[in-house]
Scaffold this motif. Structure first.
Motif, short mmCIF file in Angstrom:
data_model
loop_
_atom_site.label_atom_id
_atom_site.label_comp_id
_atom_site.label_asym_id
_atom_site.label_seq_id
_atom_site.Cartn_x
_atom_site.Cartn_y
_atom_site.Cartn_z
N VAL A 41 4.06 -8.94 -1.04
CA VAL A 41 2.46 -8.72 -0.84
C VAL A 41 2.24 -7.35 -1.28
O VAL A 41 1.27 -6.79 -1.73
CB VAL A 41 1.96 -9.06 0.55
CG1 VAL A 41 2.46 -8.40 1.59
CG2 VAL A 41 0.34 -9.12 0.44
N GLN A 42 3.31 -6.52 -0.72
CA GLN A 42 3.14 -4.95 -1.18
C GLN A 42 4.64 -4.23 -0.83
O GLN A 42 5.45 -4.94 -0.66
CB GLN A 42 2.23 -4.20 -0.20
CG GLN A 42 2.64 -4.18 1.14
CD GLN A 42 1.90 -3.06 1.91
OE1 GLN A 42 1.02 -3.54 2.58
NE2 GLN A 42 2.66 -2.26 2.36
N GLU A 45 4.61 1.88 -1.09
CA GLU A 45 3.64 2.76 -1.26
C GLU A 45 2.15 2.26 -1.03
O GLU A 45 1.28 3.06 -0.60
CB GLU A 45 3.62 3.31 -2.81
CG GLU A 45 4.76 4.05 -3.29
CD GLU A 45 4.65 5.48 -3.13
OE1 GLU A 45 3.99 5.89 -2.43
OE2 GLU A 45 5.52 6.23 -3.64
N GLY A 46 2.38 1.08 -0.79
CA GLY A 46 0.97 0.23 -0.05
C GLY A 46 0.03 0.01 -1.32
O GLY A 46 0.06 0.40 -2.37
N VAL A 47 -0.74 -1.02 -0.83
CA VAL A 47 -1.88 -1.65 -1.83
C VAL A 47 -2.76 -0.63 -2.44
O VAL A 47 -2.70 -0.78 -3.70
CB VAL A 47 -2.77 -2.71 -0.81
CG1 VAL A 47 -3.66 -3.65 -1.71
CG2 VAL A 47 -1.81 -3.70 -0.27
N LEU A 48 -3.30 0.38 -1.87
CA LEU A 48 -4.26 1.31 -2.39
C LEU A 48 -3.39 1.85 -3.65
O LEU A 48 -4.02 2.04 -4.70
CB LEU A 48 -4.81 2.23 -1.51
CG LEU A 48 -5.97 1.93 -0.75
CD1 LEU A 48 -6.21 3.23 0.29
CD2 LEU A 48 -7.08 1.60 -1.71
N HIS A 49 -2.24 2.59 -3.22
CA HIS A 49 -1.36 3.02 -4.35
C HIS A 49 -0.98 2.28 -5.40
O HIS A 49 -1.28 2.72 -6.43
CB HIS A 49 -0.27 3.80 -3.44
CG HIS A 49 0.61 4.50 -4.48
ND1 HIS A 49 0.37 5.76 -4.62
CD2 HIS A 49 1.70 3.66 -5.52
CE1 HIS A 49 1.50 6.05 -5.71
NE2 HIS A 49 2.11 5.35 -6.26
#
Lengths: 380, 125
Positions: A41-42, A45-49
């Motif tokens: 799912v990610q 670094e995460g979804v925004l990045h």
């Protein structure tokens, strides 16, 4: 808290894995169940990045859970494209060699069984369907065309490389791909392996989908990732990217109960097919075309910062319920919430003011044209 | 009594006299990912233990924040409205959500201490 955070130990459900499973886990992915697969799912670094990286550079997506198959006529003289048109309202016989069509498998009620990509190579069609629908789709196609065409399911990996740097990067590994234009595909070679490169995707960016033998998929992904312009992107950012691009997510924005006209997908039905009306549910679709629909899929721009999620009720300014949000979230590119949903047709005009009911409170919003973020496809 | 306690729903509560500060844990913010929207309760509102008292949303999903104990909301973190990312950057200090005047200190006894919470999240991973 509740919602996205686990508050009880995980249940053990057997899930399928793609050939890139090892790469995901060693790359810091958070794996979640999705359409019967264990998918990232990610990453760290995460979804925004990940979202912003795809828009700025190039994102690499594992979409191997999707279904791939080849439709082949049983008799040499049979046009496989004409057979496929018994199942979809799209123009398939008009597809030239190596061209890709986005189309819909419709049901007898004019609803949508699935959306898919169809590519023609000689007298065969290459199909790519959604993971959650693939067994039913393939069964449906094989049964409907039994005796005249056969479906050969392809156990291949599928990667997507999306973003403004995608073409430059892929060209260094597979020469010639930069000659393709949007919705065009070509069989290529990569280290003695046959790979199908299609210039398409589901992010609104220029980019490619690369179908390859499962045993070489991880090596191919690692080769691309050696370029610092490429980053792995999970399902979280895939969803926010396609929402910004105004693209439908099957099972959410379109399903067995939504007609192509209600879903604002009339553009997928060429004039010839509107007139011939010879696909499943054509009578319903023709009526929707002639007399209009009760509801319409629209883009929604909420004021303020609170996202309106799937399921949020849509009301007119007088409080009358007029529909529901089918996809909604935060747009990293616009740094504000965006949504899409179905509203009564008399509230579907651009700039109509509506209210989205979020946790019992009405949030002002207005109907807007999509995409929210302009497409950047490389058209011929 | 004083000290920091934790709930199974991943809120932390730091008690000072009869007032408690509440937020979400470092584990919770990490699981949520990038926080893009926060709603905190209005000052003066009375909440019972387990009531919904706020909302935290990441790109992916919305989650409710519950009141770990009963009381009256005496303060809320206005900074989170303009800078929801504070929840990610500083979850157990600058990213606090609201303060409560406790109505029943006994409710604190049912919450986990830091060691118990640590063991609890290890079991979840």
């Amino acid at each position: 808290m509740s919602g996205a955070i686990p508050s009880s130990p995980k249940d053990e459900v057997p899930l399928a894995r793609t050939p890139l499973f090892g790469l995901h886990t060693s790359s810091g992915a958070r794996m979640v169940p999705f359409a019967g697969y264990e998918m990232p799912v990610q990453y760290a670094e995460g979804v925004l990045h990940e979202h912003n990286h795809t828009r700025a550079s190039a994102g690499l997506f594992d979409v191997s859970h999707m279904g791939q198959a080849r439709l082949v006529p049983e008799a040499e003289g049979t046009d496989v494209a004409a057979l496929m048109e018994q199942l979809v309202p799209g123009g398939i016989t008009t597809l030239s060699e190596g061209r890709i069509r986005y189309t819909l498998l419709t049901n007898a009620a004019g609803g949508i069984r699935d959306d898919l990509m169809v590519t023609r190579f000689d007298n065969t069609l290459w199909l790519v369907v959604n993971a959650a629908c693939k067994h039913e789709d393939f069964d449906h196609i094989a049964r409907t065309l039994a005796g005249v065409a056969r479906l050969e399911i392809e156990a291949r990996a599928l990667l997507a490389l999306q973003g403004p740097q995608a073409a430059t990067i892929l060209q260094t590994e597979i020469a010639g791909v930069d000659e393709l234009s949007f919705m065009q595909a070509r069989w290529c070679r990569w280290h003695d392996h046959d790979v199908l490169v299609s210039r398409c995707g589901y992010t609104g960016e220029d980019g490619f989908e690369i179908s390859l033998p499962p045993e070489v998929a991880a090596g191919f992904a690692e080769t691309l990732l050696a370029d610092t312009r490429v980053a792995l992107i999970g399902l979280g950012a895939r969803d926010s990217l396609r929402l910004e691009a105004g693209l439908c997510l099957y099972g959410h924005d379109i399903d067995e109960t939504t007609s192509p006209i209600e879903a604002d997908l009339l553009w997928t039905i060429p004039k010839r097919r509107r007139e011939s009306a010879d696909y499943p549910g054509a009578d319903v679709v023709s009526t929707h075309l002639a007399s209009g629909t009760k509801r319409q899929r629209v883009g929604l721009l909420p004021e303020g910062r609170a996202p309106a999620r799937e399921g949020a009720q849509i009301c007119a300014m007088d409080g009358t319920a007029i529909g529901a949000v089918t996809s909604g979230g935060f747009s990293p590119t616009l740094e504000r919430p965006v949504a899409m949903g179905y509203v009564d047709a008399d509230h579907a005009n651009t700039d109509t003011r509506v209210q989205l009911i979020v946790r019992g409170k009405p949030l002002p919003a207005r109907v807007v044209a999509m995409p929210f973020v302009p497409h950047r496809y490389k058209r011929a | 009594m004083s000290g920091i306690k934790f709930t199974k729903d991943h809120e932390w509560i730091s008690v000072d006299g009869d007032t408690a500060t509440i937020g979400i844990t470092a584990y919770a913010q990490e699981q949520l990912g990038d926080v893009v929207f926060v709603e905190v309760p209005e000052t003066g509102k009375t909440v019972a233990q387990g009531d919904e008292a706020g909302v935290v949303e990441s790109v992916k999903a919305a989650s409710e924040v519950y009141a770990p104990v009963s009381g009256e909301v005496v303060d809320a973190n206005a900074d989170l409205e303009d800078n929801p990312a504070l929840v990610n950057q500083d979850p157990q200090s600058g990213g606090w959500f609201f303060r409560l005047r406790l109505s029943d200190e006994g409710e604190l006894d049912g919450l986990m201490d830091e060691a118990a919470y640590k063991a609890y999240i290890e079991e979840l991973d």
